[in-house]
Design an enzyme around this catalytic site. Structure first.
Site, PDB file in Angstrom:
ATOM      1  N   ARG A 105       0.856  -1.189   0.000  1.00  0.00           N
ATOM      2  CA  ARG A 105       0.000   0.000   0.000  1.00  0.00           C
ATOM      3  C   ARG A 105       0.883   1.226   0.000  1.00  0.00           C
ATOM      4  O   ARG A 105       1.579   1.491   0.973  1.00  0.00           O
ATOM      5  CB  ARG A 105      -0.861   0.016   1.256  1.00  0.00           C
ATOM      6  CG  ARG A 105      -1.859  -1.124   1.301  1.00  0.00           C
ATOM      7  CD  ARG A 105      -2.436  -1.253   2.694  1.00  0.00           C
ATOM      8  NE  ARG A 105      -3.359  -2.387   2.735  1.00  0.00           N
ATOM      9  CZ  ARG A 105      -3.929  -2.838   3.849  1.00  0.00           C
ATOM     10  NH1 ARG A 105      -3.673  -2.252   5.008  1.00  0.00           N
ATOM     11  NH2 ARG A 105      -4.748  -3.861   3.804  1.00  0.00           N
ATOM     12  N   ASP A 117       1.668   5.132   0.389  1.00  0.00           N
ATOM     13  CA  ASP A 117       1.097   6.236   1.178  1.00  0.00           C
ATOM     14  C   ASP A 117       0.370   7.213   0.264  1.00  0.00           C
ATOM     15  O   ASP A 117       0.668   7.300  -0.934  1.00  0.00           O
ATOM     16  CB  ASP A 117       2.199   7.077   1.844  1.00  0.00           C
ATOM     17  CG  ASP A 117       3.037   6.293   2.823  1.00  0.00           C
ATOM     18  OD1 ASP A 117       2.554   5.272   3.343  1.00  0.00           O
ATOM     19  OD2 ASP A 117       4.189   6.723   3.062  1.00  0.00           O
ATOM     20  N   TYR A 158      12.202   1.391  -5.059  1.00  0.00           N
ATOM     21  CA  TYR A 158      11.659   2.743  -4.964  1.00  0.00           C
ATOM     22  C   TYR A 158      12.739   3.731  -5.390  1.00  0.00           C
ATOM     23  O   TYR A 158      13.932   3.497  -5.151  1.00  0.00           O
ATOM     24  CB  TYR A 158      11.297   3.083  -3.518  1.00  0.00           C
ATOM     25  CG  TYR A 158      10.010   2.493  -3.007  1.00  0.00           C
ATOM     26  CD1 TYR A 158       8.801   3.144  -3.199  1.00  0.00           C
ATOM     27  CD2 TYR A 158      10.005   1.305  -2.284  1.00  0.00           C
ATOM     28  CE1 TYR A 158       7.611   2.616  -2.706  1.00  0.00           C
ATOM     29  CE2 TYR A 158       8.817   0.772  -1.784  1.00  0.00           C
ATOM     30  CZ  TYR A 158       7.626   1.440  -1.997  1.00  0.00           C
ATOM     31  OH  TYR A 158       6.462   0.920  -1.507  1.00  0.00           O
ATOM     32  N   ARG A 172      10.901   7.133   2.785  1.00  0.00           N
ATOM     33  CA  ARG A 172      10.850   8.590   2.977  1.00  0.00           C
ATOM     34  C   ARG A 172      11.718   9.010   4.159  1.00  0.00           C
ATOM     35  O   ARG A 172      12.345  10.078   4.125  1.00  0.00           O
ATOM     36  CB  ARG A 172       9.407   9.042   3.180  1.00  0.00           C
ATOM     37  CG  ARG A 172       8.573   8.909   1.895  1.00  0.00           C
ATOM     38  CD  ARG A 172       7.079   9.011   2.158  1.00  0.00           C
ATOM     39  NE  ARG A 172       6.737  10.278   2.758  1.00  0.00           N
ATOM     40  CZ  ARG A 172       5.543  10.553   3.291  1.00  0.00           C
ATOM     41  NH1 ARG A 172       4.579   9.639   3.279  1.00  0.00           N
ATOM     42  NH2 ARG A 172       5.302  11.735   3.819  1.00  0.00           N
TER      43      ARG A 172
END
Lengths: 256, 256
Positions: free
Chosen positions: B51, B53, B112, B199
């Site tokens: 999932r 963000d 990512y 992040r």
């Protein structure tokens, strides 16, 4: 009067092209509007390395203008433009240059990149920045054809209607098609370009790959000196002016 | 029941994250809404590799769902999703996979990329896709620090509040900082990630470069097992899920 040079990035979709026109929002018009607020004087004209068509983007357009302020705060000018035109135009570099610098006439060469997205699904993260073509293209063939325009040629076959250049002869220094993941990118460096020339070259490379044309090679189309023999004018939003190079210095602009 | 797998791209700014929630527009909710129109049956759940963000983008998210239609037209499903959610979500690949395939549990690793724009002017052509930082960062130092997280570690220092993973131990396979013109990109490949982990890693690399932290290395921050020792949570819109890799096959996704 100090001569101020700015290197700017802009998203062409927010403007009706470069040149100031009454009743429409243009890049030149917006820049002059902000400069008048910041410098408290009417600034006109603002020179550009070239006038990009409506919808065309730039990562390294070079502009210059004269101001009567003796020591203009060029960083303040840069931040004001970037903030007031946030998300639409950004200043990447700002300096004072010799009086005889002219962003158009002093330029030696410039690079454009035309980006095509060639895959099953249309653009999302690059929406408005690429020409989406779902049918499979042949980038190897496109690259071979792209090489044919390198050198000094008569580009009448790739000249847009309304072009007011004195001669259709232009010199192309580099011309290649690169594969970048799902993107096919046509990169071209030249000393100057006719109206719509890069978009016509890109469209012709695509139409050769799709076998849409009677003439089967870039060389034959170039030799024909006939716009009707070339391919479609590729949409403006796939095109980006990457950088402009000047005498005695490296390229000004964001792209490599 | 056929098990349909889709590889999708989406712009996170158009959705309130992945997971269906009442009253907000989510990626899962929008996909299920379109699937119900196309397949004429309620499809739930739609599984995802993870999932993302709210605000996080994907160039190669992998999802799967079961349909009672014996021979579903997966290309029609793909085109419907891409057309109805035009500019927001696009289907890059669509196929029918074995029953035991689960986009989350069958995944082996994923990549990512966190993108930072580091130059004088804020983002225009990459607006909403990068974290703009005007002050000069040190990408070489960031790259050295990024290497320290490779391997199996306790990532408590980089775990977001509300993370419900059973263990803070995760394995990072690749971790590097690359310079790409005016962009600094943090690329990380792992077998799995904690909430906000990428992040928090990106924000910590930036804060180490800016000398904002008491501890002066990624290794020391990792060893502290204390979220307060790490840097800021980098904004969601700079993050993109590039691809997800599965057993016995190459990566599914658009990025290289």
């Amino acid at each position: 009067m100090p001569n101020v040079r700015l290197v700017i990035e802009y998203d062409g979709s927010h403007f009706h092209g470069w040149q100031m026109q009454p009743g429409v929002r243009t890049i030149e018009g917006e820049i002059e509007r902000v400069l008048e607020m910041v410098l408290r004087e009417k600034i006109h004209p603002v020179y550009a390395s070239g006038r990009t068509d409506a919808g065309v983007h730039a990562r390294g357009q070079v502009i210059n203008f004269f101001t009567s302020q003796e020591q203009p705060d060029v960083l303040r000018v840069a931040h004001s433009l970037s903030n007031i035109l946030r998300g639409q135009l950004s200043v990447l570099q700002a300096d004072i240059v010799p009086d005889d610098f002219n962003s158009r006439y002093s330029s030696v060469s410039k690079q454009y990149t035309y980006s095509i997205l060639n895959r099953l699904g249309p653009a999302v993260l690059d929406y408005g920045k690429v020409w989406y073509i779902g049918s499979k293209l042949d980038p190897q063939r496109m690259n071979e054809e792209a090489k044919a325009v390198i050198g000094e040629h008569d580009f009448t076959s790739f000249r847009g209607t309304g072009c007011n250049a004195k001669t259709p002869v232009k010199t192309i220094l580099e011309s290649e098609v690169l594969v970048d993941g799902p993107f096919i990118r046509y990169r071209v460096v030249g000393t100057g370009f006719l109206k719509h020339m890069v978009r016509n070259l890109a469209g012709t490379l695509v139409d050769l790959s799709r076998d849409f044309l009677s003439l089967k090679s870039m060389g034959a189309i170039l030799a024909a000196r006939d716009r009707k023999q070339a391919g479609v004018t590729a949409p403006a939003h796939g095109l980006c002016l990457d950088w402009v190079r000047y005498k005695d210095e490296s390229a000004a602009g964001a792209a490599r």
